[in-house]
Each structure stands twice: as structure tokens, then as C-alpha cells.
Design a protein around this motif. Structure first.
Motif, PDB file in Angstrom:
ATOM      1  N   ASP B  47       0.808  -1.221   0.000  1.00 25.96           N
ATOM      2  CA  ASP B  47       0.000   0.000   0.000  1.00 25.96           C
ATOM      3  C   ASP B  47       0.838   1.267   0.000  1.00 25.96           C
ATOM      4  OD1 ASP B  47       0.948  -0.268   2.514  1.00 25.96           O
ATOM      5  OD2 ASP B  47      -0.851   0.532   3.486  1.00 25.96           O
ATOM      6  N   LYS B  48       2.114   1.134  -0.263  1.00 25.11           N
ATOM      7  CA  LYS B  48       2.966   2.311  -0.299  1.00 25.11           C
ATOM      8  C   LYS B  48       3.409   2.584  -1.728  1.00 25.11           C
ATOM      9  CE  LYS B  48       5.633   5.653   0.811  1.00 25.11           C
ATOM     10  NZ  LYS B  48       5.026   6.962   1.032  1.00 25.11           N
ATOM     11  N   LYS B  49       2.899   3.604  -2.336  1.00 21.02           N
ATOM     12  CA  LYS B  49       3.322   4.003  -3.668  1.00 21.02           C
ATOM     13  C   LYS B  49       3.763   5.449  -3.613  1.00 21.02           C
ATOM     14  CE  LYS B  49       0.302   1.029  -6.383  1.00 21.02           C
ATOM     15  NZ  LYS B  49      -0.728   0.993  -7.421  1.00 21.02           N
ATOM     16  N   LEU B  50       4.635   5.787  -4.532  1.00 25.31           N
ATOM     17  CA  LEU B  50       5.008   7.200  -4.629  1.00 25.31           C
ATOM     18  C   LEU B  50       3.845   7.952  -5.249  1.00 25.31           C
ATOM     19  CD1 LEU B  50       8.670   7.392  -5.926  1.00 25.31           C
ATOM     20  CD2 LEU B  50       7.793   8.049  -3.704  1.00 25.31           C
ATOM     21  N   ARG B  51       3.425   8.984  -4.581  1.00 23.81           N
ATOM     22  CA  ARG B  51       2.284   9.736  -5.104  1.00 23.81           C
ATOM     23  C   ARG B  51       2.809  10.875  -5.988  1.00 23.81           C
ATOM     24  NH1 ARG B  51       0.211  11.107   0.515  1.00 23.81           N
ATOM     25  NH2 ARG B  51       2.403  11.694   0.465  1.00 23.81           N
ATOM     26  N   VAL B  52       2.540  10.734  -7.255  1.00 26.85           N
ATOM     27  CA  VAL B  52       3.085  11.685  -8.223  1.00 26.85           C
ATOM     28  C   VAL B  52       1.970  12.548  -8.787  1.00 26.85           C
ATOM     29  CG1 VAL B  52       4.332  11.896 -10.403  1.00 26.85           C
ATOM     30  CG2 VAL B  52       4.936  10.081  -8.787  1.00 26.85           C
ATOM     31  N   GLY B 115       0.367  18.144   1.008  1.00 28.64           N
ATOM     32  CA  GLY B 115       1.099  16.972   1.483  1.00 28.64           C
ATOM     33  C   GLY B 115       0.636  15.686   0.826  1.00 28.64           C
ATOM     34  N   ARG B 116      -0.147  15.808  -0.240  1.00 27.07           N
ATOM     35  CA  ARG B 116      -0.679  14.602  -0.868  1.00 27.07           C
ATOM     36  C   ARG B 116       0.251  14.038  -1.943  1.00 27.07           C
ATOM     37  NH1 ARG B 116      -5.588  17.580  -0.770  1.00 27.07           N
ATOM     38  NH2 ARG B 116      -5.398  18.064  -2.981  1.00 27.07           N
ATOM     39  N   TYR B 117       1.329  14.743  -2.234  1.00 30.70           N
ATOM     40  CA  TYR B 117       2.207  14.298  -3.322  1.00 30.70           C
ATOM     41  C   TYR B 117       3.665  14.232  -2.856  1.00 30.70           C
ATOM     42  CZ  TYR B 117      -1.916  15.470  -5.991  1.00 30.70           C
ATOM     43  OH  TYR B 117      -3.194  15.521  -6.446  1.00 30.70           O
ATOM     44  N   ASP B 118       4.302  13.142  -3.270  1.00 37.55           N
ATOM     45  CA  ASP B 118       5.737  13.041  -2.986  1.00 37.55           C
ATOM     46  C   ASP B 118       6.524  13.855  -4.002  1.00 37.55           C
ATOM     47  OD1 ASP B 118       5.746  11.094  -0.788  1.00 37.55           O
ATOM     48  OD2 ASP B 118       4.806   9.800  -2.275  1.00 37.55           O
ATOM     49  N   LEU B 119       5.936  13.977  -5.169  1.00 35.07           N
ATOM     50  CA  LEU B 119       6.644  14.659  -6.252  1.00 35.07           C
ATOM     51  C   LEU B 119       5.616  15.129  -7.288  1.00 35.07           C
ATOM     52  CD1 LEU B 119       9.765  14.866  -7.167  1.00 35.07           C
ATOM     53  CD2 LEU B 119       9.095  13.191  -8.857  1.00 35.07           C
ATOM     54  N   ILE B 120       5.959  16.209  -7.968  1.00 38.09           N
ATOM     55  CA  ILE B 120       5.065  16.686  -9.028  1.00 38.09           C
ATOM     56  C   ILE B 120       5.855  16.783 -10.327  1.00 38.09           C
ATOM     57  CG2 ILE B 120       3.699  18.650  -9.829  1.00 38.09           C
ATOM     58  CD1 ILE B 120       3.143  19.098  -6.747  1.00 38.09           C
ATOM     59  N   ILE B 121       5.284  16.206 -11.374  1.00 37.04           N
ATOM     60  CA  ILE B 121       5.935  16.281 -12.695  1.00 37.04           C
ATOM     61  C   ILE B 121       5.276  17.423 -13.460  1.00 37.04           C
ATOM     62  CG2 ILE B 121       6.307  15.092 -14.890  1.00 37.04           C
ATOM     63  CD1 ILE B 121       6.232  12.472 -13.346  1.00 37.04           C
ATOM     64  N   ALA B 138      16.330  19.880 -29.536  1.00 36.94           N
ATOM     65  CA  ALA B 138      16.547  19.961 -28.082  1.00 36.94           C
ATOM     66  C   ALA B 138      15.836  18.801 -27.409  1.00 36.94           C
ATOM     67  CB  ALA B 138      15.998  21.279 -27.572  1.00 36.94           C
ATOM     68  N   PRO B 139      16.412  18.292 -26.334  1.00 39.76           N
ATOM     69  CA  PRO B 139      15.747  17.192 -25.628  1.00 39.76           C
ATOM     70  C   PRO B 139      14.443  17.674 -24.986  1.00 39.76           C
ATOM     71  CG  PRO B 139      17.647  17.943 -24.408  1.00 39.76           C
ATOM     72  CD  PRO B 139      17.668  18.676 -25.711  1.00 39.76           C
ATOM     73  N   CYS B 140      13.541  16.732 -24.758  1.00 41.08           N
ATOM     74  CA  CYS B 140      12.274  17.068 -24.089  1.00 41.08           C
ATOM     75  C   CYS B 140      12.569  17.485 -22.651  1.00 41.08           C
ATOM     76  CB  CYS B 140      11.355  15.848 -24.033  1.00 41.08           C
ATOM     77  SG  CYS B 140      10.882  15.287 -25.647  1.00 41.08           S
ATOM     78  N   ALA B 141      11.994  18.600 -22.243  1.00 39.48           N
ATOM     79  CA  ALA B 141      12.237  19.071 -20.879  1.00 39.48           C
ATOM     80  C   ALA B 141      11.127  18.560 -19.949  1.00 39.48           C
ATOM     81  CB  ALA B 141      12.268  20.583 -20.850  1.00 39.48           C
ATOM     82  N   VAL B 142      11.565  17.964 -18.886  1.00 35.06           N
ATOM     83  CA  VAL B 142      10.621  17.508 -17.851  1.00 35.06           C
ATOM     84  C   VAL B 142      11.108  18.074 -16.523  1.00 35.06           C
ATOM     85  CG1 VAL B 142       9.709  15.519 -16.597  1.00 35.06           C
ATOM     86  CG2 VAL B 142      10.010  15.404 -19.082  1.00 35.06           C
ATOM     87  N   GLN B 143      10.199  18.693 -15.816  1.00 38.50           N
ATOM     88  CA  GLN B 143      10.590  19.295 -14.533  1.00 38.50           C
ATOM     89  C   GLN B 143       9.975  18.487 -13.385  1.00 38.50           C
ATOM     90  OE1 GLN B 143       8.978  23.180 -13.372  1.00 38.50           O
ATOM     91  NE2 GLN B 143      11.070  23.867 -13.189  1.00 38.50           N
TER      92      GLN B 143
END
Lengths: 316, 485
Positions: B47-52, B115-121, B138-143
Motif C-alpha cells: 500500500d505504499k506508492k510514490l504519489r506523483v 502533502g498529498r504528493y511526494d513529487l510533481i511532474i 533539443a531534448p524534451c524538458a521535464v521538470q
């Protein structure tokens, strides 16, 4: 306090048929008594007799199941207007050292004085008086935990009189105290009663009750089994306050009406109202050529009263 | 003699059930708590997933593919953030940034605060519709936008995103190679009924999962030491291949070996450019310390409050409480006075700790002083009521000590004072919401970490002050026992 005064002065405290069941046991079974100003009343009884429960009921810490406890308004002034009567001021000296050991003597007196509603100059003045009264003047700045046992006991009492109470309740105030300190504590209490306060104390100490208290209440199993002065208690229960035991080398052949003999009539016992009767008895025996080889004289005390009333010794 | 001493020890233990509980049950309880946290929290429990969180200025075919790829990943729980119109700071920033950008940033900030997300793309405006087919592109930029709480999140998501682009590029290269070959066949007559079909010369295009699976022998793919990335540049097939008469049969291996051998590795990794942004860290010197200071402060506050409340039991045991109760001070005054004292001491204790943290770790206390005061008061009030209730319910100091150790350590373990809450599973986090620690830490985190406005503290403050009120009333109700003896 004289006996006549005891009957004429109105009581400051009246208990009527007070009953209290405490922790599943009937601790008080219909207690009734009165306490008058200037009276030093000693509550005496074995452990579990209900003394502490009664003190807690009087102080308001416990509510009786039935019966009434009345603190009568007390006239502190000189005028006769009953509307000027103030409510009774009550002080409690718990059995343990109910002071803060980490505070100084002065600080303890200050906080308990404030809790009793005394403040400002009145408190300062009263603290000085109480320090003198309790003979703690030279230890004002000492931490309480550094005081001797007797001093701590005196401070324990002193903290309860800062508001000049009309009734002072003391639960075993002299437990673990050396004779000198005990003497000092009773002097303090006598000063209080002389100033008109009513003092009620519970104790195990026979001698203290017998010699110090104006009136003695004997409790057992939640009831008052006797109430009065020592001589009243003895005369009511045993009759004569003194007992004389005579021992003879040979059986006594002469009849002596006042004496009870055992077999083979070598020991005779009689009760006396006054020790003044003893020389007369000895004179009669001499005339009868029945001089005792040994004479034991014993005065009856609370122990005997208790034995007489309950059929058992205090140590049982 | 030694046996007698031992006997005394065991007899005392046997006659004291509470001590027995402490000796034998406590370790089991704490083991269970920590096992729960570690098995389903920090470790890869079910039940532990990274919330993205996912936010894109506009969705493209490529972004949708990336999104689908992330959703398929069993270690991630991906959900979209919808940019909401925001009026915040529009005037100040409008000149430098577009409104859409400002809205996205506001949405990201709000999502982080929740606090609901570990990371945001975050995908930028210019995110392409398909992967660049030229090396010059140019490479695709992902932040990746992180709040810095969970460092593992950045590493994991970076790896997954790179994996996607690597697959994507490999597929693209293969498709290009096929089309080039077909063109070559067509110009040289290959593919006529008399000649073999292009598919006879080249392997069929494989699904990326097959490529990155076990099929390491594919002739399309030359695996170098870095794995699949060596397929990069295959699109740059020399023109002469298309116009010159082909050899009878080209193998992919030959093509790749010829063309890729001299290419530097760095060029092969440029399909995606991943940048990591931590908005909180940008404006703070040492924000994480503030969070740990709060965790430790709450833990010790609970212990010290309980210790101070124990004075009530000491006073009861010594008879001092009886004396006070007989005085003009009633039970309400006593309980309220004690509560107030514990509250003030608690506030002072936390303040000292944070001042120390400010002096030596620069947590920007002055900048957040109002929020700090609000949270400190709320936390100290809740712990004071909690401690008073415990002291009122316990019969002796020894009992209070034992009970408080069990409860406080349990609360601290579950509530995040010992183990960061981000490392816990959602279930453990939910359980943690029943503790003061969790609410207090969330509040301090909002102040010092997310630098949220004071209004964002309303839930934490409401829960803490509400708890304080409820526990305080319960304390008053139960404190009647002091009078009953």
C-alpha cells in the motif's frame, strides 16, 4: 476550657447522625458531636476507626451519605449584630507533610496564605506572627526539605493557620515527631485554643489525648463509643479511676469487703475514687495484721476505657 | 544471598502487574508499531506508492504517452493536477510570466502544501508532440518539483521517466531504420515480386517492453555498457545508404555498428532533460531542521507536560491537594491553574528549542514568528490538556509514568516524531492523524517548510485546540475524584 464553659458557649461545629460509606465500607455510622470555640477535642481510636474519614467530611473533602455537618456562623467582632457574622474559617493539617519541600519556609507560608485569601501587608504581618508561633523565625529562608522532622511538622501546622481559622482540623499532627517537638506542637495548639479557636485532632497517642485534650471522643468501627473528659469516661465505664492490687505472703484470712480476692487469697484488688483512700486501707490492714508484701497502684486510662467499651485491646 | 536478591526482584515484578506489562508487553507493542511502519511504509509494501502529481501546460501525444507509461508503473500513483485560476501575486509576476504559468505554479504550491504528493511532474509549454527525430533537436524538458521531504521520490521518478524516453527513442529509431531500409529497397528494385520483401531483411518492430525485457539478442538493438541508450543516433543514417545500391542484405547489427561506434555516449542520452526544482529550499537556508525540531519538541513536550502534571498526583499523595481544596481555591482553580502552568512551560520549552535552532541552524524563526506562535500555543495547549487528563485518570505517580511512556512513545512513533511521516504508508499516516504529533508536525511543516499562509493552519489549529478543549473538559469531569478521595 472549663466544663461549665463547654456547655454555655455555642458550638462552632455540629455533626448530626453523619453516615458515610467509603470504598465499600461503612466508615461512619451515625456520628453526632459538637465542637465549641476554645476547645481541644481529641479523636482517639484504632486504625480504621473512621477518624480520617470524619475529618475529611468535616473539611468538605467528602460528602456524607446522610446526616448534617453544620459550621455555625461565628461572631468575630464586638457588635451584636448577627448580620455581621462571618462564615466559619476552617484549617486542615493533613496527616502527611502537606507542604512543598522545594520551597522555603517563607515561600510555603506565602503560597498557602494566598490560597486562603490573605494577601499584601496582612499576609506579611500574619507570616511573621506564625513564624514566631511555630518557632521557625530563624529558618525563614531555609528550604523546607532541609528542616528537621519536627520543624517540618510545625511548618505543616503553620501553613494552616495563616487565615486565623475558627476550626483547625489536625490529622495525626505528631506522627514521627520527637518529644521536644511534640511538646512544642501542643503548646502551639494551646495558644490557638486560648485565642478562641476550636481544635480537633486525631491521634494514636494515648498519653497525648489523656493529658492534652479538653475532651476525648473514642471511635471504633465508625461509631463514637465514648465522649467526654478522661475522668468522665473512666467513671462512666469503669467507675473508679484507680485500682490497687495487694499481694500477701500468706493467704489473707480476714474478710475485706472492698477487695476482691483470688484463690488462694494471696492477691486482693480494689478500685479507688481517690488515691487519698489508700493510706486508710493500709492502716486497716496493719491493724488486722494482714500487711501486704507488695502494693501495685494503677490509674485507669483510655486503654482501659477502650477495653471496657469494646471488649478488646487497642492493639488487637 | 544473591538468590535472595534475585527473589526480591522477581517477587516485586510479580506483584506489580504494570511493571510486568512494561517489561514484557511494551517491547512487543513497539516492535509492532515499527514493524507496521517499516513493512508497509518505508519498505515497498503493497500500500505504499510514490504519489506523483502531473501537471502540463497542454497535453500532447507524447505527454499522454508518458502519462500512460507512468500510470502503468506499479510503484507510482499518478494523478493529474488541474491548474486553477489564481489571483495571487498576478500583478507582481505578470510581466515576467504568463498567467498560465503563474496558475500552474500556484497549483503546484498548493498541491505541495496539501502533502498529498511526494513529487510533481511538470511539463512545460513547449513539450513536443513527438520525440525529436534529429540530433540537433533539443531534448524534451521535464521538470520534477519536489518539497524535499522524500529524496527517494526524485531518484525513482527520474529513473522511470528516463526509461520511458529511452524506450521511446529506441522504438523511434527502429521505425526510422525500417522506413529507410524500405526506401532503399524501393530505389534499388527491392520489394518487387521477384525480390524479397523488406521485412525479410529486418526484424519486425518490437514492443518496447520486449526490447527492454529479455530479448537482448535483437538485431535492432546494440546494447552497450549503458544498456539500451546506444540505439541513439540510428536515425542519422548516411544518405548514400538510400541511394547507393545496397548490399544484398543488411543486418541491423552491421548498420548500427558502423554508425554508432564513434558516437560519444553523452549524445545518446539527450532525449530528455530532467530538471529538479525545490521551491522551498530556494527561499530557505535550513528548513528541514525546523521540521525535525518540531518533531523532537513535540515528543519532549509530551513528556515534560506529563511530568509537570504528575505534580498533581504528588500533591494528592502528600495531602497538599487536600489542604488546597479546603482553602478558598476550588477544584476548577486548581485544575485550570495547573493547566495554565503546563501550557506556559510548554510554550517556553518549544520556544527555547526553536531559538536554539535559529541560532545554530538558521531556520528563519523571525520570518515565521506568527505561525510559530500559533502552532506552539495550540500544541502546548493540547499536550497540557492531555497530560492533565492522564494525571487525573492515573492513581499514582508510578502508574502515570508507566502509562505516559507507553502512550507518548506510541504516539510519537505513529505521529512522525521518530520516523518522518512521508516514509509511512497511507494507512499509517491515517492512524497518525489520531495523534497530536501528526497535527503539530503538519502545522510546523506548513510554516517552516512550505511557508504557507497562516490561514492554511486552520485545520491543525482547530484539531489541536479542539482536542485541548475536549480533554480539558474531561479532566474537569474526572477531577472530581480528588474530592472523593
Amino acid at each position: 476550657m472549663t466544663e461549665s464553659a463547654a456547655t454555655t458557649v455555642p458550638p462552632v461545629l455540629t455533626l448530626h447522625n453523619v453516615r458515610k460509606t467509603y470504598r465499600g465500607r461503612e466508615a461512619l455510622k451515625g456520628i453526632s458531636l459538637e465542637l465549641r470555640p476554645g476547645e481541644l477535642l481529641g479523636f482517639f481510636g484504632p486504625n480504621g476507626a473512621g477518624k480520617t474519614t470524619m475529618i475529611r467530611c468535616i473539611s468538605g473533602l467528602l460528602k456524607p451519605d446522610s446526616g448534617t455537618i453544620t459550621r455555625h456562623p461565628f461572631d468575630h467582632g464586638d457588635d451584636d449584630d448577627p448580620d455581621n457574622d462571618e462564615p466559619i474559617r476552617l484549617g486542615l493539617v493533613p496527616q502527611n507533610l502537606a507542604v512543598y519541600p522545594d520551597l522555603t519556609v517563607q515561600q510555603n507560608l506565602e503560597v498557602f496564605g494566598r490560597l486562603e485569601g490573605v494577601s499584601g501587608k496582612a499576609l506579611k504581618h500574619r507570616i511573621n506572627e506564625v513564624l514566631e508561633w511555630a518557632a521557625l523565625k530563624d529558618r525563614t529562608r531555609s528550604l523546607t526539605k532541609t528542616l528537621s522532622g519536627g520543624m517540618q511538622r510545625r511548618l505543616n501546622i503553620a501553613c494552616s493557620v495563616l487565615h486565623d481559622p475558627d476550626i483547625l482540623l489536625l490529622d495525626e499532627p505528631t506522627v514521627g515527631v520527637d518529644p521536644q517537638s511534640r511538646e512544642r506542637i501542643y503548646e502551639m495548639m494551646q495558644q490557638l485554643t486560648a485565642d478562641g479557636a476550636a481544635v480537633l485532632l486525631t491521634t494514636h497517642q494515648l498519653e497525648e489525648v489523656e493529658t492534652r485534650c479538653d475532651r476525648i471522643v473514642v471511635m471504633d468501627h465508625g461509631t463514637i463509643v465514648a465522649d467526654g473528659t478522661l475522668s468522665e469516661l473512666v467513671s462512666r465505664t469503669i467507675g473508679q479511676p484507680h485500682r490497687v492490687i495487694l499481694k500477701f505472703d500468706r493467704p489473707c484470712s480476714k474478710p475485706l469487703a472492698a477487695f476482691a480476692f483470688d484463690e488462694p487469697r494471696t492477691t486482693a484488688t480494689c478500685s479507688l475514687a481517690s488515691m487519698k483512700e489508700l493510706p486508710q486501707i493500709l492502716s486497716v490492714l496493719k491493724q488486722l495484721d494482714q500487711e501486704p508484701s507488695r502494693i501495685d497502684v494503677r490509674s485507669y486510662g483510655l486503654q482501659d476505657v477502650f477495653l471496657e467499651l469494646t471488649g478488646r485491646s487497642l492493639r488487637e | 544471598m544473591i538468590l535472595t536478591i534475585l527473589r526480591i526482584l522477581f517477587l516485586r515484578l510479580r506483584n506489580n502487574p504494570l511493571e510486568l506489562v512494561l517489561v514484557f508487553v511494551m517491547p512487543v507493542v513497539f516492535f509492532s508499531i515499527f514493524a507496521g511502519i517499516f513493512s508497509k511504509g518505508i519498505a515497498t509494501g503493497s500500500d505504499k506508492k510514490l504519489r506523483v502529481g502531473w501537471i502540463a501546460a497542454h497535453e500532447t501525444a507524447l505527454s499522454l504517452e508518458l502519462r500512460a507509461f507512468l500510470e502503468k508503473n506499479s510503484t507510482l500513483q499518478c494523478s493529474s493536477l488541474i491548474a486553477k485560476p489564481s489571483l495571487a501575486d498576478l500583478d507582481d509576476e505578470a510581466e515576467e510570466k504568463s498567467i498560465a504559468e503563474i496558475e500552474i505554479e500556484a497549483t503546484i504550491a498548493e498541491a505541495q502544501r496539501s502533502g498529498r504528493y511526494d513529487l510533481i511532474i511538470r511539463l512545460p509549454d513547449d513539450f513536443p508532440t513527438r520525440l525529436a527525430d534529429s540530433e540537433d533537436s533539443a531534448p524534451c524538458a521535464v521538470q520534477l518539483v519536489t518539497d524535499g521531504q522524500n529524496p527517494m521520490a526524485v531518484a525513482m521518478v527520474t529513473s522511470v521517466v528516463r526509461g520511458f524516453f529511452a524506450q521511446k527513442k529506441a522504438t523511434s529509431a527502429a521505425e526510422q531504420l525500417v522506413s529507410l531500409s524500405l526506401a532503399a529497397q524501393s530505389s534499388s528494385g527491392y520489394g518487387s515480386p521477384r525480390e524479397p520483401n523488406a521485412s525479410q531483411y529486418f526484424d519486425p518492430v518490437k514492443d518496447p517492453s520486449q526490447v527492454f525485457g529479455n530479448d537482448q539478442d535483437s538485431r535492432f538493438i546494440v546494447t552497450n555498457s549503458d544498456g539500451v541508450n546506444s540505439v541513439n543516433g540510428v536515425s542519422d543514417v548516411p544518405k548514400e545508404w538510400a541511394i547507393a545500391p545496397p548490399k544484398s542484405v543488411f543486418t541491423t547489427q552491421e548498420l548500427l555498428e558502423t554508425e554508432l561506434a564513434d558516437k560519444p555516449e553523452s549524445e545518446n542520452d539527450e532525449a530528455v532533460s530532467i530538471s529538479v526544482e525545490n521551491p522551498q529550499a530556494a527561499t530557505q537556508e535550513n528548513p528541514r531542521i525546523a521540521m525535525y525540531a518540531a518533531g523532537i519538541a513535540v515528543l519532549f513536550l509530551l513528556f515534560s507536560s506529563t511530568g509537570n502534571a504528575a505534580a498533581l498526583l504528588e500533591e494528592a499523595e502528600s495531602g497538599t491537594l487536600d489542604r488546597i481544596l479546603v482553602s478558598q481555591a476550588g477544584l476548577f482553580h486548581i485544575v485550570t491553574g495547573k493547566w495554565l502552568g503546563i501550557l506556559l512551560l510548554g510554550c517556553l520549552q518549544i520556544t527555547v528549542m526553536f531559538v536554539w535552532a535559529e541560532l545554530f541552524f538558521k531556520i528563519q524563526l523571525a520570518k515565521h514568528i506568527v505561525g510559530f506562535c500559533i502552532m506552539t500555543f495550540s500544541t502546548a495547549a493540547a499536550t497540557a490538556s492531555f497530560a492533565m487528563l492522564l494525571a487525573t485518570l492515573c492513581k499514582s505517580r508510578a502508574q502515570l509514568n508507566a502509562v505516559s511512556v507507553v502512550i507518548i512513545l506510541s504516539m510519537s512513533a505513529v505521529g512522525g516524531s521518530m520516523i518522518p511521516r512521508f516514509a509511512m504508508s497511507d494507512r499509517m499516516k491515517e492512524i497518525g492523524r489520531w495523534t497530536f504529533n501528526a497535527w503539530a508536525l503538519d502545522g510546523y511543516q506548513k510554516i517552516f517548510w512550505f511557508q504557507s499562509p497562516l490561514t492554511s493552519l486552520q485545520n491543525e489549529v482547530a484539531v489541536l485546540l479542539g482536542s485541548s478543549l475536549v480533554l480539558g473538559v474531561l479532566t474537569l469531569l474526572f477531577s472530581g475524584r480528588w474530592k472523593r478521595g
